[in-house]
Scaffold this motif. Structure first.
Motif, PDB file in Angstrom:
ATOM      1  N   ARG A 158       0.820  -1.138  -0.043  1.00 19.72           N
ATOM      2  CA  ARG A 158       0.026  -0.037   0.054  1.00 19.72           C
ATOM      3  C   ARG A 158       0.996   1.219  -0.140  1.00 19.72           C
ATOM      4  N   GLY A 159       1.942   1.131   0.921  1.00 18.78           N
ATOM      5  CA  GLY A 159       2.791   2.309   0.702  1.00 18.78           C
ATOM      6  C   GLY A 159       3.544   2.787  -0.445  1.00 18.78           C
ATOM      7  N   LEU A 160       3.777   1.470  -1.151  1.00 17.75           N
ATOM      8  CA  LEU A 160       4.464   1.729  -2.486  1.00 17.75           C
ATOM      9  C   LEU A 160       3.554   2.371  -3.512  1.00 17.75           C
ATOM     10  N   GLN A 161       2.294   1.704  -3.677  1.00 16.44           N
ATOM     11  CA  GLN A 161       1.411   2.240  -4.463  1.00 16.44           C
ATOM     12  C   GLN A 161       0.951   3.837  -4.313  1.00 16.44           C
ATOM     13  N   ASP A 162       1.110   4.240  -3.147  1.00 12.91           N
ATOM     14  CA  ASP A 162       0.586   5.562  -2.574  1.00 12.91           C
ATOM     15  C   ASP A 162       1.883   6.352  -3.193  1.00 12.91           C
ATOM     16  N   ALA A 163       3.103   5.887  -2.590  1.00 12.50           N
ATOM     17  CA  ALA A 163       4.222   6.817  -3.184  1.00 12.50           C
ATOM     18  C   ALA A 163       4.293   6.848  -4.594  1.00 12.50           C
ATOM     19  N   PHE A 164       4.153   5.848  -5.543  1.00 16.28           N
ATOM     20  CA  PHE A 164       4.382   5.777  -6.744  1.00 16.28           C
ATOM     21  C   PHE A 164       3.133   6.823  -7.477  1.00 16.28           C
ATOM     22  N   ARG A 165       1.982   6.609  -6.950  1.00 14.23           N
ATOM     23  CA  ARG A 165       0.760   7.628  -7.751  1.00 14.23           C
ATOM     24  C   ARG A 165       1.275   9.052  -7.358  1.00 14.23           C
ATOM     25  N   ARG A 166       1.798   9.236  -6.075  1.00 11.49           N
ATOM     26  CA  ARG A 166       2.263  10.603  -5.875  1.00 11.49           C
ATOM     27  C   ARG A 166       3.322  11.377  -6.524  1.00 11.49           C
ATOM     28  N   ILE A 167       4.427  10.396  -6.744  1.00  9.18           N
ATOM     29  CA  ILE A 167       5.661  10.870  -7.377  1.00  9.18           C
ATOM     30  C   ILE A 167       5.696  10.725  -8.799  1.00  9.18           C
ATOM     31  N   VAL A 168       5.214   9.461  -9.227  1.00  8.12           N
ATOM     32  CA  VAL A 168       5.633   9.021 -10.658  1.00  8.12           C
ATOM     33  C   VAL A 168       4.327   9.155 -11.409  1.00  8.12           C
ATOM     34  N   GLY A 169       3.081   9.201 -10.835  1.00  6.23           N
ATOM     35  CA  GLY A 169       1.938   9.517 -11.588  1.00  6.23           C
ATOM     36  C   GLY A 169       1.194   8.429 -11.917  1.00  6.23           C
ATOM     37  N   VAL A 170       1.894   7.059 -11.571  1.00  4.27           N
ATOM     38  CA  VAL A 170       1.049   5.716 -12.147  1.00  4.27           C
ATOM     39  C   VAL A 170       1.375   5.010 -10.889  1.00  4.27           C
ATOM     40  N   SER A 171       0.657   3.749 -11.180  1.00  5.61           N
ATOM     41  CA  SER A 171       0.703   2.654 -10.137  1.00  5.61           C
ATOM     42  C   SER A 171       1.972   1.875 -10.324  1.00  5.61           C
ATOM     43  N   PRO A 172       2.762   1.142  -9.653  1.00  2.00           N
ATOM     44  CA  PRO A 172       3.662   0.486 -10.017  1.00  2.00           C
ATOM     45  C   PRO A 172       3.539  -0.685 -10.997  1.00  2.00           C
ATOM     46  N   THR A 173       2.366  -1.288 -10.836  1.00  2.00           N
ATOM     47  CA  THR A 173       2.126  -2.261 -11.873  1.00  2.00           C
ATOM     48  C   THR A 173       1.849  -1.701 -13.316  1.00  2.00           C
ATOM     49  N   GLN A 174       1.501  -0.584 -13.196  1.00  2.04           N
ATOM     50  CA  GLN A 174       1.229   0.407 -14.598  1.00  2.04           C
ATOM     51  C   GLN A 174       2.668   0.625 -15.230  1.00  2.04           C
ATOM     52  N   TYR A 175       3.722   1.144 -14.184  1.00  2.00           N
ATOM     53  CA  TYR A 175       5.009   1.467 -14.629  1.00  2.00           C
ATOM     54  C   TYR A 175       5.609   0.184 -15.058  1.00  2.00           C
ATOM     55  N   LEU A 176       5.430  -1.115 -14.371  1.00  2.00           N
ATOM     56  CA  LEU A 176       5.893  -2.078 -14.887  1.00  2.00           C
ATOM     57  C   LEU A 176       5.497  -2.444 -16.325  1.00  2.00           C
TER      58      LEU A 176
END
Length: 315
Positions: free
Chosen positions: A241-259
């Motif tokens: 959950r923490g990684l998802q929140d950080a990715f959406r806030r900083i990268v703009g997409v979810s980790p799985t979308q980035y992958l």
């Protein structure tokens, strides 16, 4: 980055075709009346990030071309008609070629000059400026945003094709870098795209947190393996959950979308380098990068690159 310069003219259609194909992928044209007078002239100046081109064709013809592989803003002479899908581009203004197949036609003659910038280089600059490591730039229209944006772009293009193209300017590494950054900034500011509403990073570009860097490094290292959110989170030292929140806030997409975006990029590289003699197929390449459902892979690929995987494979 080496600079390339080229200027030539010819009355041979085959010569023109070979030269233009080097500038515009998959270009072909058919003249109305093969016995009619024909001539062409072309000039090119550029490096791997920024290129300036001028083209003059004297003939009546119809042309087709594959999708552009760069961001290309063009200004064309009256009488030319350009279509992408069902959209007819307004050539009365500077226009950005959509990343899709192109059809063209003209009578008597066609003149065009263009400014091309490398997609990856523009996205790298945007990521630095907005502080979003996974940002991808998507343009939503081909015409400038408004008359003020059009005037601004014309002034940038005029400077590029004029003083900016002089050897003492373009051959200077620092000045050429400044030209590229000016063009990239104008492109992102003057044409409709999905970065217009993004706030800049406070200092014009901040490094992502270590947790995000660890997650991205893990994805890149294990790209062809069956990894998921739990694996990536463990590598980042955050909870899922923490990684998802950080990715959406900083990268703009979810980790799985980035992958998925990383895997689509790897699949595209394989499709472009595929050897049909050794029977490389869309299915085999999709499976290689973790896409088990080929139709869904094809749909995601088209959404990302504007063409289907089999179209890329056929190049």
């Amino acid at each position: 980055m080496p600079v390339t310069r080229m200027s030539m003219a010819s009355r041979e259609p085959d010569v023109a075709l070979a030269v233009i194909r080097g500038l515009q992928p998959g270009f072909d044209f058919a003249r109305d009346g093969d016995d009619a007078a024909f001539s062409f002239a072309v000039s090119h100046l550029g490096d791997e990030r920024l290129s300036l081109d001028r083209l003059h064709l004297v003939c009546t013809a119809r042309g087709v071309a594959d999708p552009m592989t760069t961001f290309n803003v063009c200004e064309a002479s009256p009488g030319m008609h350009l279509e992408v899908g069902r959209e007819q581009l307004d050539i009365g203004r500077p226009f950005l070629y959509p990343l899709a197949p192109i059809e063209s036609s003209w009578e008597h003659e066609a003149r065009a000059h263009s400014v091309r910038v490398d997609i990856d280089a523009v996205e790298t600059l945007a990521r630095e400026y907005f502080g979003r490591p996974g940002l991808q730039v998507r343009f939503t229209g081909s015409a400038p945003l408004d008359p003020a944006a059009e005037r601004h772009w014309r002034s940038v293009a005029t400077h590029l094709h004029g003083p900016g193209s002089e050897p003492e300017v373009f051959d200077n590494v620092l000045l050429r870098d400044a030209l590229f950054r000016t063009v990239a900034a104008a492109l992102l500011s003057d044409f409709p795209n999905d970065t217009l509403d993004l706030p800049p990073a406070h200092d014009g570009g901040v490094a992502p947190p270590a947790s995000i860097r660890r997650a991205i490094a893990y994805m890149e290292e294990h790209l062809a393996e069956p990894i998921g959110l739990v694996d990536i989170a463990a590598a980042s030292r955050l909870s899922p959950r923490g990684l998802q929140d950080a990715f959406r806030r900083i990268v703009g997409v979810s980790p799985t979308q980035y992958l998925r975006s990383l895997r689509l990029s790897a699949a595209r590289a394989d499709l472009l380098a595929a050897d049909l003699v050794h029977r490389d197929t869309v299915s085999a390449i999709a499976h290689r990068w973790g896409f088990t459902h080929v139709p869904r892979f094809a749909a995601a690929y088209r959404a990302e690159y504007g063409e289907y995987p089999h179209e890329t494979l056929a190049r």
